[in-house]
Design a protein around this motif. Structure first.
Motif, PDB file in Angstrom:
ATOM      1  N   LEU A  38       0.763  -0.720   0.225  1.00  0.00           N
ATOM      2  CA  LEU A  38       0.131  -0.429  -0.098  1.00  0.00           C
ATOM      3  C   LEU A  38       0.692   1.432  -0.187  1.00  0.00           C
ATOM      4  O   LEU A  38       0.641   2.094  -0.919  1.00  0.00           O
ATOM      5  CB  LEU A  38      -1.317  -0.239   0.769  1.00  0.00           C
ATOM      6  CG  LEU A  38      -2.025  -0.215   1.210  1.00  0.00           C
ATOM      7  CD1 LEU A  38      -3.129  -1.012   2.337  1.00  0.00           C
ATOM      8  CD2 LEU A  38      -2.955  -0.752  -0.149  1.00  0.00           C
ATOM      9  N   TYR A  42       0.435   3.954  -3.049  1.00  0.00           N
ATOM     10  CA  TYR A  42       0.850   5.692  -2.680  1.00  0.00           C
ATOM     11  C   TYR A  42       1.707   6.655  -3.001  1.00  0.00           C
ATOM     12  O   TYR A  42       1.495   7.612  -3.844  1.00  0.00           O
ATOM     13  CB  TYR A  42       0.579   5.638  -1.648  1.00  0.00           C
ATOM     14  CG  TYR A  42       0.709   7.544  -0.704  1.00  0.00           C
ATOM     15  CD1 TYR A  42      -0.665   7.796  -0.388  1.00  0.00           C
ATOM     16  CD2 TYR A  42       1.568   8.232   0.520  1.00  0.00           C
ATOM     17  CE1 TYR A  42      -0.705   9.102  -0.523  1.00  0.00           C
ATOM     18  CE2 TYR A  42       0.877   8.902   0.730  1.00  0.00           C
ATOM     19  CZ  TYR A  42      -0.396   9.922   0.253  1.00  0.00           C
ATOM     20  OH  TYR A  42       0.201  11.041   0.321  1.00  0.00           O
ATOM     21  N   ASN A  81      -6.296   8.678  -2.395  1.00  0.00           N
ATOM     22  CA  ASN A  81      -5.525   7.713  -2.087  1.00  0.00           C
ATOM     23  C   ASN A  81      -4.839   8.625  -1.113  1.00  0.00           C
ATOM     24  O   ASN A  81      -4.785   8.343   0.544  1.00  0.00           O
ATOM     25  CB  ASN A  81      -4.718   7.483  -2.920  1.00  0.00           C
ATOM     26  CG  ASN A  81      -4.793   6.179  -3.505  1.00  0.00           C
ATOM     27  OD1 ASN A  81      -5.609   5.899  -2.971  1.00  0.00           O
ATOM     28  ND2 ASN A  81      -3.787   5.996  -4.262  1.00  0.00           N
ATOM     29  N   VAL A  85      -4.871   6.158   2.271  1.00  0.00           N
ATOM     30  CA  VAL A  85      -3.974   5.339   2.279  1.00  0.00           C
ATOM     31  C   VAL A  85      -3.058   5.646   3.778  1.00  0.00           C
ATOM     32  O   VAL A  85      -2.415   4.862   4.371  1.00  0.00           O
ATOM     33  CB  VAL A  85      -2.615   5.527   1.394  1.00  0.00           C
ATOM     34  CG1 VAL A  85      -1.721   4.198   1.807  1.00  0.00           C
ATOM     35  CG2 VAL A  85      -3.920   4.933   0.701  1.00  0.00           C
TER      36      VAL A  85
END
Length: 323
Positions: A38, A42, A81, A85
């Motif tokens: 992740l 990002y 995002n 995130v």
């Protein structure tokens, strides 16, 4: 939010917890590797979307109505995002599962707002393609800077109004039992199901939002491409048909990346393991914002040419100095 509460009566008291606990990825083995993934998603999303926004701003040739919508999509991908995130990593990687009541509702508002505008933005881009292919001679008149800015602004106002209603209805719920949200974010459905009073309005608005975010945009996009397909079928040569279809490939890719994972998740929701469903939903929310700018760079001729020009301008002073 006091408007929603006062409309229900002055003597009603709602039980609001000091915080919620997001259980999210609990019990999933080797989940820390997913957090690393992740993080890289990002970083790529930030760099790619910033690059697309920068190119559109720097190149005067890209300041067209179409690229106003592309800029807005890149901005919403970046914002979406950036909302999801870092907070997910803070909650699970750094073990901060508690989130205050107000922060949770704010988190929910911005998560869904970004998803909502991303879907509506795909509709704006489909309108651009329909006019460009079906009514090419009318394109400069029908798709102007003023029209596209007004359309994007209207989408923002509509999405914000709907999300204020969604969050406002949540504030009339009482939470007198569990405060554990079985999701990886402050998710609407898992929150209202924790309420110990009637959550029918939130249930109804939840389905309305699904229709507005998923089914309505997808239906409009599909109808748009039916019109485009019909128009291209009347074109005389195969080369002209392929040329017209090629201008739609970037948008079609964005539509597929956004809608197909969501449709699979909701269609097979009852048959998917809860942990697998959480992982799938998290990927559905964070993966498209990373891929969208990459697709536009690879499949859009104008952006590729603009990047080449900017690269030449950047390297030319270095060449002059070295001589």
């Amino acid at each position: 939010m006091d408007f929603f509460n006062s409309a229900l009566g002055k003597n009603i008291t709602f039980v609001r917890p000091a915080y919620f606990i997001i259980s999210g990825f609990a019990g999933i083995p080797n989940i820390k590797y997913y957090y690393v993934f992740l993080f890289f998603v990002y970083i790529i999303s930030v760099l790619a979307n910033t690059a697309v926004m920068g190119v559109i701003c720097l190149d005067h040739n890209l300041r067209t109505p179409k690229y106003i919508a592309v800029f807005n999509l890149a901005m919403m991908d970046l914002l979406g995002n950036s909302v999801i995130v870092p907070k997910v990593l803070d909650i699970f990687l750094f073990n901060h599962p508690q989130i205050s009541y107000n922060d949770c509702l704010t988190f929910l508002f911005f998560c869904y707002l970004c998803l909502f505008i991303q879907a509506l933005n795909l509709v704006a881009l489909s309108y651009d393609r329909v006019i460009a292919i079906v009514y090419p001679l009318h394109y400069p008149v029908k798709v102007t800077h003023r029209f596209m800015i007004s359309l994007i602004a209207s989408l923002w106002v509509f999405a914000i109004t709907v999300m204020l209603l969604v969050v406002g209805l949540l504030t009339r719920l009482s939470f007198c039992q569990s405060v554990v949200i079985k999701s990886y974010i402050c998710d609407h459905g898992p929150i209202y199901r924790l309420a110990c009073n009637d959550y029918t309005p939130s249930y109804v608005i939840g389905w309305i939002v699904i229709a507005l975010v998923l089914w309505l945009p997808l239906t409009i996009v599909l109808m748009s491409y039916m019109c485009i397909g019909y128009a291209l079928a009347k074109v005389a040569t195969v080369q002209e048909r392929m040329k017209g279809f090629k201008t739609c490939t970037a948008h079609l890719s964005l539509v597929a990346i956004y809608f197909i994972p969501v449709l699979i998740t909701f269609t097979l929701g009852a048959d998917i393991d809860p942990n697998a469903r959480i992982l799938n939903l998290s990927l559905t929310m964070v993966f498209p914002p990373m891929l969208n700018p990459i697709i536009y760079v690879l499949q859009t001729r104008e952006i590729k040419e603009s990047l080449k020009k900017l690269r030449i301008k950047t390297l030319s002073p270095v060449t002059v100095n070295s001589e």
